[in-house]
Structure formats: C-alpha cells, structure tokens
Write an enzyme that holds these catalytic residues in place. Structure first.
Site, short mmCIF file in Angstrom:
data_model
loop_
_atom_site.label_atom_id
_atom_site.label_comp_id
_atom_site.label_asym_id
_atom_site.label_seq_id
_atom_site.Cartn_x
_atom_site.Cartn_y
_atom_site.Cartn_z
N LYS A 1 51.04 39.30 71.86
CA LYS A 1 52.19 38.38 72.47
C LYS A 1 52.99 39.03 73.08
O LYS A 1 53.80 38.78 73.88
CB LYS A 1 52.67 37.31 71.52
CG LYS A 1 51.68 36.62 70.81
CD LYS A 1 50.62 35.54 71.40
CE LYS A 1 50.26 34.29 70.77
NZ LYS A 1 48.88 34.87 69.93
C1 LIG Z 1 47.89 34.20 69.78
C2 LIG Z 1 46.86 34.89 69.07
C3 LIG Z 1 45.55 34.71 69.82
C4 LIG Z 1 44.95 33.54 70.50
O1 LIG Z 1 45.40 33.84 71.80
P1 LIG Z 1 45.49 32.45 72.85
O2 LIG Z 1 46.16 33.07 74.08
O3 LIG Z 1 46.17 31.43 72.04
O4 LIG Z 1 44.01 32.11 73.21
C5 LIG Z 1 44.39 35.67 69.07
N1 LIG Z 1 44.81 36.48 68.04
C6 LIG Z 1 45.99 36.76 67.86
C7 LIG Z 1 46.35 37.88 66.83
C8 LIG Z 1 47.20 35.99 68.39
O5 LIG Z 1 48.34 36.24 67.91
#
Ligand SMILES: *Cc1c(COP(=O)(O)O)cnc(C)c1O
Length: 472
Positions: free
Chosen positions: A112
C-alpha cells in the site's frame, strides 16, 4: 485526461477533481475515459530506469496538465525516498521461471505504501492550491490504514479518520496505526468486519451534505490515483524480465481488487501480460466468479491473511465495466442486484472475455501454512501469509517454461509474525526502524457499526481540530 463513472450517470471529471472525491455521485467509480498507451518503444525505454522515473512515465498521461510537470516530478521523487531497498520494488528469483516482486520495502511494510506515499504528496499539493481543510476517511483491513496514516501524519489542514474492524487486524497492523500520535490522525475500531467498515465509509460518501461540508476524500483503492501509482511496478518488473519482447504472468494476492486491477491497467497500456491470476484466501467470491460467472456474497471468514478477508471487492466494479463493454447502465443494474439480492450473474460474452486474461484460485489456511513452510525449506526465505496465498496459486499453475511468473509479495513477514512462526518455527524480526513498535503507546476510539455514530465522531473531532489549528 477525463474520468468517467462506471455507472454512466455522473458527469466526467478531471484528475484534479477526482483526486479529492471518492465515489462518483452516481455511486460508481471513476475510470479513465480511454486507456493511454506507452507503445513498444515507450515500454522499451523504461529499461534500466530508477523506480521513480518509471512512476513518472506511467502516471504522466493520467495526470495530464492537472499538475505542473515539475511539481509532479518533485512529488514522485520525494514519495519513493523512504523505501529501504535501492531498487524500491526488487525482484527476487525463486527458480528458472518464478519470481517474487517484493513490495514491502516502504515505511509500513506492505505494498500500500507504493501508492499512498505518493497520494499524501498529491493531497498536500492540491490543498496547497485550494487552501481548504480536507477530511480523509478510509476503511482498512489493516495495511491501507497504516500506509495512509504514515502518508498523512502531520499534514496541515488534513484530518485522517481510519476505520479498522475491531480485533480483526494483526497486532503489528493495529500498532502501526494506533501508535501514530499526531493530532490529525484518528483511529476508529469499529465493531464489525472490514466489509462493515467499507459500507460505513461508502455511506458517508453517499451523504452529500456531509461529504461536501467536511471535504471528504478517499484513500481506499476506490481512489483512482492509488490504482494509477500501482501500475508502475507491473511495468518495472516486466521490463526487467524482458518486456515488451516477453510477456509475463502476474499472480496477485487479492482482496479489494485494487492491486490486480492496476495490473490490468498496465496491460491496457500496452504491457504484454500472459495472465493475471487472482489469488484469494477462503474468502473466495472472486475465485467463484471466475469459475462460474456468478458473483455472490458469502460470510466473511477471518483468516491469517486478514487484508484479504473481504467479500465485496470495490475495484471489481471497474473490471466489470470493461467486461460489459463500458456500459454504465449494465453495471448499475448488476450492482443494484448485488445490493438487493446479494449477487448477480454476468453473460457469457463478459465472462469469457475476462477469462481470456484472468484466472483465479482460492487457497485454504492449511495450504497457506504449508506454502510458507515450503518457501522457507526450499528457498530459505520467510514469506507473509498473503504472499503465501499468491505463491500457492502460482504453484498450481501449469508451467509453460516460456512466460515468467511473478508473484507479488504484498507484505513483510514481520507484519504477520504468528503465522510465519507457526509454519516455520522462526519468528521474523521487524526492521530496525520499527523495532520499538511494541513499546509505543496506542490511541484509538471504539465505535459501534453505525454510520451516524461515526459521523458524529468526525464532526466532533474535526471542529476540535479546527479550533486547535486556529489557536496554535
Ligand atoms: C491490501 C492487501 C492485499 C489485497 O490487495 P487489494 O488491492 O485489496 O486486492 C493483499 N495483501 C496485502 C498484504 C495487503 O495489504
């Protein structure tokens, strides 16, 4: 570049307008009105560039003239300075044709950060131009919250409210959010699931009076700018592995569908992609959809990969829009069926079309653990449970030996130490900059699963903050 709503009713907006809004007024999500292409030469030219330069080239057509190029360039450079690997998003080879794309080198240890560090700068810039207070609200299954909080801490004229599902995020995830003590950061532990948090946020955006009077701004992946920033690492990785002359398969641990949708966007921009594999945990609505053409809600089951404990994947609406030939009315009809009857089925053309690029696999808890153990045994690496879901899906793929398979490593193993220790007997250590996380003081506020209660809290805190801003 103009952006249109997936539900076809809202007027198109510019990048600038979209940055500070969440949902379109018709309830849809914004998408670019056409896909820009980098072209073969444009892709070839990315080879060997530093990560920030790839971001610059990939985002330029989306931002257009909404931000002066020199400002955008500076913000992008700054956004990627706080990553602890020189490559920012390094590739690690696991076998002849398997790779891990490590996306956990940012300040809060999950992918993120790659979008939110930039978003923080973009918010700062647009506020600087308008001089208005904005209220950022976001729902988090764990990692978005910490990344958004890190990106917004201490920003002037910005209050950030982050809702996490109480007791359903890992301790490291919670502490990364609740130990940030800048007064503009407000953590809310909601009595409910992540889907409940997301529903509360959506409802606040749909409350027009509230949205406008508080300048609500989204940090969830419904914000196009986040998707946009994530497109870059697909290009960066694929070019390192021979694109545009070789096409790559990406396996993406998926929850809200933002990350893998960025891979789809890269493909639409001309990147040769052989396949996009949706890897889910036992919350498998997407895996069921790609199997059966039916998208139907089920209960949310807590798993050891909590950032993917999601039933309704917001960004999936963006793919659906493409699947039905960009027919906003058709999307609106499907989404209203989802609301009223808990699911919908798409036609054959849509389903077959999407399956040309996408496949999916749901991975059980046992398989997740055994995959963490196998990665430790065979490759000598510790992987987090989300990454393990991706690795398990990759292992199940038929090998053609020609197309490299890249699994996105979405979080650092130390973010989910219990699962990693259970599988391997080894407890992964936090990087030095976070080593005192367990000693820091936590601060958060518990609220019931009720939109009105959350709105009241925001009203109270924002006005207190503005007084604070005025007197200090
Ligand atoms: C947010 C997240 C996901 C999922 O990603 P999306 O964009 O919501 O599909 C997978 N792994 C981790 C560690 C995340 O923080």
């Amino acid at each position: 570049m103009r952006y249109v709503s997936t539900r076809g009713e809202a007027p198109p907006v510019s990048f600038d307008e979209l940055l500070l809004t969440g949902l379109a007024p018709d309830g849809g999500l914004y998408v670019p009105d056409e896909w820009p292409s980098l072209g073969g030469k444009g892709i070839r030219d990315l080879a060997g560039l530093p990560y920030a330069d790839v971001v610059r080239r990939v985002t330029a057509p989306y931002v257009g003239d909404a931000i002066p190029p020199e400002d955008l360039e500076r913000m992008i450079s700054e956004a990627y300075t706080r990553f602890d690997d020189a490559a920012v998003a390094p590739l690690r080879q696991l076998s002849a044709d398997r790779w891990l794309l490590e996306l956990f080198h940012g300040p809060t240890l999950a992918f993120k950060d790659y979008a939110l560090q930039l978003l923080g700068h973009l918010f700062g810039h647009s506020r600087a131009l308008r001089g208005e207070h904005i209220t950022i609200v976001g729902a988090t299954s764990g990692d978005t919250g910490s990344a958004a909080i890190d990106a917004c801490r201490g920003l002037e004229r910005v209050d950030a409210f982050v809702l996490h599902p109480k007791d359903r995020v890992s301790e490291v995830q919670r502490r990364q959010m609740t130990t940030v003590t800048e007064p503009n950061i407000h953590n809310i532990a909601l009595a409910g699931t992540f889907d409940d948090c997301q529903a509360v946020v959506k409802a606040m955006f749909n409350d027009r009076a509230f949205r406008e009077s508080f300048g609500l701004t989204a940090v969830n992946s419904i914000n196009w700018a986040r998707v946009m920033a994530q497109i870059a690492y697909y290009f960066h990785a694929a070019v390192a592995l021979g694109a545009p002359d070789r096409s790559v398969t990406f396996v993406v641990p998926t929850g809200n569908f933002g990350d893998i949708y960025a891979g789809y966007a890269a493909h639409r921009m001309g990147l040769p992609v052989s396949g996009l594999v949706v890897a889910t945990n036992r919350n498998d609505i997407l895996a069921r959809f790609f199997e059966s053409a039916e998208y139907r809600k089920d209960d949310v089951h807590p798993t050891m990969s909590p950032s993917m404990d999601i039933q309704v994947s917001s960004n999936f609406e963006r793919l659906l829009f493409e699947g039905v030939g960009r027919d906003g009315k058709a999307v609106a009809a499907l989404m209203s069926q989802l609301d009223t009857s808990g699911g919908f089925r798409v036609g054959d053309t849509c389903h077959t079309g999407l399956r040309r690029l996408f496949s999916a696999r749901a991975v059980s808890e046992d398989e997740t653990l055994s995959t963490i153990a196998a990665a430790w045994r065979e490759n000598g690496i510790l992987i987090d449970p989300h990454t393990a879901v991706g690795m398990a899906a990759a292992r199940a793929l038929p090998r053609d030996g020609r197309s490299p398979v890249v699994v996105l490593a979405t979080a650092h193993p130390a973010k989910f130490p219990d699962a990693v220790e259970k599988a391997t007997g080894v407890r992964p250590a936090l990087p030095p900059r976070l080593s005192d996380l367990y000693d820091r003081i936590e601060r958060f506020y518990e609220l019931p699963n009720d939109v009105g209660a959350v709105q009241d809290y925001i009203r109270k805190r924002v006005s207190a903050g503005q007084v604070r801003g005025a007197t200090t």
